[in-house]
Design a protein around this motif. Structure first.
Motif, PDB file in Angstrom:
ATOM      1  N   ALA A 189       2.719  15.772 -14.522  1.00 37.16           N
ATOM      2  CA  ALA A 189       2.723  17.183 -14.666  1.00 37.16           C
ATOM      3  C   ALA A 189       3.832  17.976 -15.113  1.00 37.16           C
ATOM      4  CB  ALA A 189       2.364  17.781 -13.228  1.00 37.16           C
ATOM      5  N   ILE A 190       5.105  17.351 -14.747  1.00 33.08           N
ATOM      6  CA  ILE A 190       6.553  18.032 -15.299  1.00 33.08           C
ATOM      7  C   ILE A 190       6.356  17.698 -16.856  1.00 33.08           C
ATOM      8  CG2 ILE A 190       8.923  17.743 -15.065  1.00 33.08           C
ATOM      9  CD1 ILE A 190       8.670  17.070 -11.964  1.00 33.08           C
ATOM     10  N   PHE A 191       6.315  16.279 -17.126  1.00 31.39           N
ATOM     11  CA  PHE A 191       6.264  16.144 -18.538  1.00 31.39           C
ATOM     12  C   PHE A 191       5.386  16.747 -19.432  1.00 31.39           C
ATOM     13  CE2 PHE A 191       8.509  11.675 -17.226  1.00 31.39           C
ATOM     14  CZ  PHE A 191       9.707  12.299 -17.183  1.00 31.39           C
ATOM     15  N   SER A 192       4.294  16.875 -18.868  1.00 27.14           N
ATOM     16  CA  SER A 192       3.127  17.479 -19.718  1.00 27.14           C
ATOM     17  C   SER A 192       3.477  19.065 -19.895  1.00 27.14           C
ATOM     18  CB  SER A 192       1.876  17.428 -18.721  1.00 27.14           C
ATOM     19  OG  SER A 192       0.971  18.059 -19.504  1.00 27.14           O
ATOM     20  N   ILE A 193       3.979  19.662 -18.713  1.00 25.24           N
ATOM     21  CA  ILE A 193       4.523  21.231 -19.019  1.00 25.24           C
ATOM     22  C   ILE A 193       5.696  21.418 -19.797  1.00 25.24           C
ATOM     23  CG2 ILE A 193       5.675  23.105 -17.770  1.00 25.24           C
ATOM     24  CD1 ILE A 193       4.038  22.055 -15.140  1.00 25.24           C
ATOM     25  N   ILE A 194       6.665  20.302 -19.792  1.00 24.65           N
ATOM     26  CA  ILE A 194       7.751  20.510 -20.932  1.00 24.65           C
ATOM     27  C   ILE A 194       7.282  20.147 -22.247  1.00 24.65           C
ATOM     28  CG2 ILE A 194       9.901  19.323 -21.411  1.00 24.65           C
ATOM     29  CD1 ILE A 194      10.211  18.556 -18.351  1.00 24.65           C
ATOM     30  N   SER A 195       6.442  19.130 -22.427  1.00 24.95           N
ATOM     31  CA  SER A 195       5.906  18.900 -23.682  1.00 24.95           C
ATOM     32  C   SER A 195       5.152  20.076 -24.345  1.00 24.95           C
ATOM     33  CB  SER A 195       5.148  17.435 -23.759  1.00 24.95           C
ATOM     34  OG  SER A 195       3.979  17.599 -23.079  1.00 24.95           O
ATOM     35  N   THR A 196       4.340  20.700 -23.438  1.00 27.73           N
ATOM     36  CA  THR A 196       3.613  21.954 -23.709  1.00 27.73           C
ATOM     37  C   THR A 196       4.441  23.084 -24.280  1.00 27.73           C
ATOM     38  OG1 THR A 196       1.746  21.103 -22.448  1.00 27.73           O
ATOM     39  CG2 THR A 196       1.792  23.439 -23.303  1.00 27.73           C
ATOM     40  N   ILE A 228       0.718  -1.258  -0.094  1.00 28.32           N
ATOM     41  CA  ILE A 228       0.000   0.058  -0.060  1.00 28.32           C
ATOM     42  C   ILE A 228       0.759   1.264  -0.081  1.00 28.32           C
ATOM     43  CG2 ILE A 228      -1.607   1.288   1.382  1.00 28.32           C
ATOM     44  CD1 ILE A 228      -2.972  -1.224   2.214  1.00 28.32           C
ATOM     45  N   ASN A 229       2.022   1.215   0.846  1.00 24.62           N
ATOM     46  CA  ASN A 229       2.846   2.369   0.956  1.00 24.62           C
ATOM     47  C   ASN A 229       3.570   2.591  -0.618  1.00 24.62           C
ATOM     48  OD1 ASN A 229       2.272   2.910   3.668  1.00 24.62           O
ATOM     49  ND2 ASN A 229       3.938   1.605   4.355  1.00 24.62           N
ATOM     50  N   TRP A 230       3.794   1.497  -1.097  1.00 15.74           N
ATOM     51  CA  TRP A 230       4.678   1.691  -2.146  1.00 15.74           C
ATOM     52  C   TRP A 230       3.697   2.279  -3.569  1.00 15.74           C
ATOM     53  CZ3 TRP A 230       8.773   2.029  -5.153  1.00 15.74           C
ATOM     54  CH2 TRP A 230       8.752   1.680  -6.558  1.00 15.74           C
ATOM     55  N   SER A 231       2.373   1.619  -3.472  1.00 15.60           N
ATOM     56  CA  SER A 231       1.197   2.031  -4.162  1.00 15.60           C
ATOM     57  C   SER A 231       0.965   3.732  -4.102  1.00 15.60           C
ATOM     58  CB  SER A 231       0.075   1.335  -4.190  1.00 15.60           C
ATOM     59  OG  SER A 231       0.466  -0.143  -4.520  1.00 15.60           O
ATOM     60  N   LEU A 232       0.789   3.989  -2.925  1.00 17.09           N
ATOM     61  CA  LEU A 232       0.690   5.440  -2.792  1.00 17.09           C
ATOM     62  C   LEU A 232       1.846   6.066  -3.091  1.00 17.09           C
ATOM     63  CD1 LEU A 232      -1.157   5.293   0.744  1.00 17.09           C
ATOM     64  CD2 LEU A 232      -2.163   5.806  -1.518  1.00 17.09           C
ATOM     65  N   GLY A 233       2.930   5.839  -2.793  1.00 11.75           N
ATOM     66  CA  GLY A 233       4.332   6.592  -3.110  1.00 11.75           C
ATOM     67  C   GLY A 233       4.364   6.654  -4.633  1.00 11.75           C
ATOM     68  N   ILE A 234       4.212   5.537  -5.335  1.00 10.40           N
ATOM     69  CA  ILE A 234       4.315   5.498  -6.961  1.00 10.40           C
ATOM     70  C   ILE A 234       3.233   6.582  -7.506  1.00 10.40           C
ATOM     71  CG2 ILE A 234       3.110   3.588  -7.802  1.00 10.40           C
ATOM     72  CD1 ILE A 234       6.647   4.506  -8.549  1.00 10.40           C
ATOM     73  N   ALA A 235       1.905   6.624  -7.008  1.00  7.65           N
ATOM     74  CA  ALA A 235       0.868   7.407  -7.457  1.00  7.65           C
ATOM     75  C   ALA A 235       1.533   8.613  -7.245  1.00  7.65           C
ATOM     76  CB  ALA A 235      -0.331   7.055  -6.577  1.00  7.65           C
ATOM     77  N   VAL A 236       1.824   9.023  -6.486  1.00  5.62           N
ATOM     78  CA  VAL A 236       2.469  10.694  -6.169  1.00  5.62           C
ATOM     79  C   VAL A 236       3.606  10.719  -7.187  1.00  5.62           C
ATOM     80  CG1 VAL A 236       3.480  12.279  -4.494  1.00  5.62           C
ATOM     81  CG2 VAL A 236       1.662  10.700  -3.762  1.00  5.62           C
ATOM     82  N   ILE A 237       4.513   9.952  -7.170  1.00  4.34           N
ATOM     83  CA  ILE A 237       5.614  10.244  -8.061  1.00  4.34           C
ATOM     84  C   ILE A 237       4.929  10.353  -9.573  1.00  4.34           C
ATOM     85  CG2 ILE A 237       7.664   9.053  -9.188  1.00  4.34           C
ATOM     86  CD1 ILE A 237       8.207   8.061  -6.381  1.00  4.34           C
ATOM     87  N   THR A 238       4.242   9.423  -9.725  1.00  2.71           N
ATOM     88  CA  THR A 238       3.344   9.487 -11.272  1.00  2.71           C
ATOM     89  C   THR A 238       2.808  10.620 -11.383  1.00  2.71           C
ATOM     90  OG1 THR A 238       3.060   6.938 -11.168  1.00  2.71           O
ATOM     91  CG2 THR A 238       1.952   8.423 -12.645  1.00  2.71           C
ATOM     92  N   ASN A 277       8.054  -1.678 -12.562  1.00  6.49           N
ATOM     93  CA  ASN A 277       6.896  -0.932 -12.306  1.00  6.49           C
ATOM     94  C   ASN A 277       7.150   0.363 -12.606  1.00  6.49           C
ATOM     95  OD1 ASN A 277       5.029   0.313  -9.564  1.00  6.49           O
ATOM     96  ND2 ASN A 277       4.128  -0.320 -11.375  1.00  6.49           N
ATOM     97  N   PHE A 278       8.231   1.065 -12.082  1.00  6.94           N
ATOM     98  CA  PHE A 278       8.353   2.401 -12.316  1.00  6.94           C
ATOM     99  C   PHE A 278       8.755   2.741 -13.896  1.00  6.94           C
ATOM    100  CE2 PHE A 278      11.601   5.988 -13.077  1.00  6.94           C
ATOM    101  CZ  PHE A 278      10.742   7.054 -12.151  1.00  6.94           C
ATOM    102  N   CYS A 279       9.819   2.208 -14.642  1.00  2.00           N
ATOM    103  CA  CYS A 279       9.877   2.019 -15.721  1.00  2.00           C
ATOM    104  C   CYS A 279       8.955   1.844 -16.959  1.00  2.00           C
ATOM    105  CB  CYS A 279      11.078   1.100 -16.277  1.00  2.00           C
ATOM    106  SG  CYS A 279      12.732   1.603 -15.268  1.00  2.00           S
ATOM    107  N   ASN A 280       8.166   0.686 -16.714  1.00  2.57           N
ATOM    108  CA  ASN A 280       6.807   0.219 -17.538  1.00  2.57           C
ATOM    109  C   ASN A 280       5.681   1.059 -17.294  1.00  2.57           C
ATOM    110  OD1 ASN A 280       9.034  -2.081 -17.204  1.00  2.57           O
ATOM    111  ND2 ASN A 280       7.654  -2.902 -18.913  1.00  2.57           N
ATOM    112  N   ASP A 281       5.251   1.152 -15.969  1.00  2.00           N
ATOM    113  CA  ASP A 281       4.151   1.731 -15.812  1.00  2.00           C
ATOM    114  C   ASP A 281       3.991   3.082 -15.527  1.00  2.00           C
ATOM    115  OD1 ASP A 281       3.040  -0.973 -15.874  1.00  2.00           O
ATOM    116  OD2 ASP A 281       3.308  -1.171 -13.745  1.00  2.00           O
ATOM    117  N   VAL A 282       4.975   3.632 -14.690  1.00  2.00           N
ATOM    118  CA  VAL A 282       5.188   4.950 -14.601  1.00  2.00           C
ATOM    119  C   VAL A 282       5.641   5.860 -15.973  1.00  2.00           C
ATOM    120  CG1 VAL A 282       6.169   6.977 -13.257  1.00  2.00           C
ATOM    121  CG2 VAL A 282       5.258   4.724 -12.377  1.00  2.00           C
ATOM    122  N   ILE A 283       6.824   5.633 -16.174  1.00  2.00           N
ATOM    123  CA  ILE A 283       7.531   6.209 -17.501  1.00  2.00           C
ATOM    124  C   ILE A 283       6.664   5.936 -18.957  1.00  2.00           C
ATOM    125  CG2 ILE A 283       9.455   6.922 -18.586  1.00  2.00           C
ATOM    126  CD1 ILE A 283       9.608   8.190 -15.842  1.00  2.00           C
ATOM    127  N   GLY A 284       6.503   4.738 -18.839  1.00  2.00           N
ATOM    128  CA  GLY A 284       6.085   4.248 -20.297  1.00  2.00           C
ATOM    129  C   GLY A 284       4.535   4.509 -20.282  1.00  2.00           C
TER     130      GLY A 284
END
Length: 203
Positions: free
Chosen positions: A24-31, A9-19, A97-104
């Motif tokens: 937001a950062i990638f969206s701003i940069i791409s825009t 649960i802690n990992w899932s919450l943490g990765i959700a916040v990181i995502t 999980n970070f590479c495939n699900d978050v960044i991917g």
């Protein structure tokens, strides 16, 4: 039983916040990159975003396919990055999980948004101001090309990841080593082994 669930649960919450933050950062940069550029330059940016998604997907699969034994031999020879490669394979589930699900997934979503911008720019240049047939055709063609590149690229990347998992993860380990040494940023925690040893002693 409760401890693994709490950790999950802690990992899932943490990765959700990181995502959330990374999206937001990638969206701003791409825009910012897309604003005011031509459709050709926008198309190049979209292809770069797709390529980033493919690269991270390949690294994530390589982490799950790699065996940490060769990296122990490299670490014994004090090769730079070998210890980090061991830690990556030891934490392969979270790393993948970070590479495939978050960044991917972020790359996939942003490439879709950027594609819509490129289609709009190209349609305007061709005189399709009313969002008619030309814009519809361009949208289908461009979306199909991006989808084909993404799926085909990830398929090729998975083949590479499985066949060359050791060299791929070793290069990632070397990159982590350089970042840690040069920039003093620790990207992966190396305390798992110590915790396991302490638990074994208690038993």
């Amino acid at each position: 039983m409760k401890e693994p669930l709490i950790k999950s649960i802690n990992w899932s919450l943490g990765i959700a916040v990181i995502t959330l933050v990374l999206a937001a950062i990638f969206s701003i940069i791409s825009t910012l990159l897309l604003s005011g550029v031509t459709w050709a330059m926008g198309m190049l940016i979209v292809f770069i975003i797709v390529l980033i998604g493919i690269i991270f997907d390949t690294i994530g699969v390589a982490a799950t396919a790699a065996n940490e034994v060769p990296f122990h031999a490299m670490a014994a020879e004090r090769l730079p990055g070998a210890r980090h490669a061991v830690l990556i394979t030891r934490n392969a589930d979270r790393f993948a999980n970070f590479c495939n699900d978050v960044i991917g997934d972020i790359a996939g979503i942003i490439s879709g948004t950027a594609s819509a911008y490129v289609v709009l720019q190209l349609s305007l240049q061709l005189g399709a101001h009313d969002g008619g047939l030309w814009q519809f055709i361009i949208s289908i063609i461009f979306t199909s090309i991006i989808a084909a590149l993404t799926v085909g690229g990830k398929s090729f990347g998975k083949t590479l990841a499985i066949s060359y998992s050791t060299p791929i993860i070793y290069q990632v380990g070397r990159l982590f080593y350089l970042i840690e040494v040069k920039m003093k940023i620790k990207l992966i925690n190396g305390n798992d082994r110590g915790k396991r040893k302490r638990k074994n002693k208690r038993k």
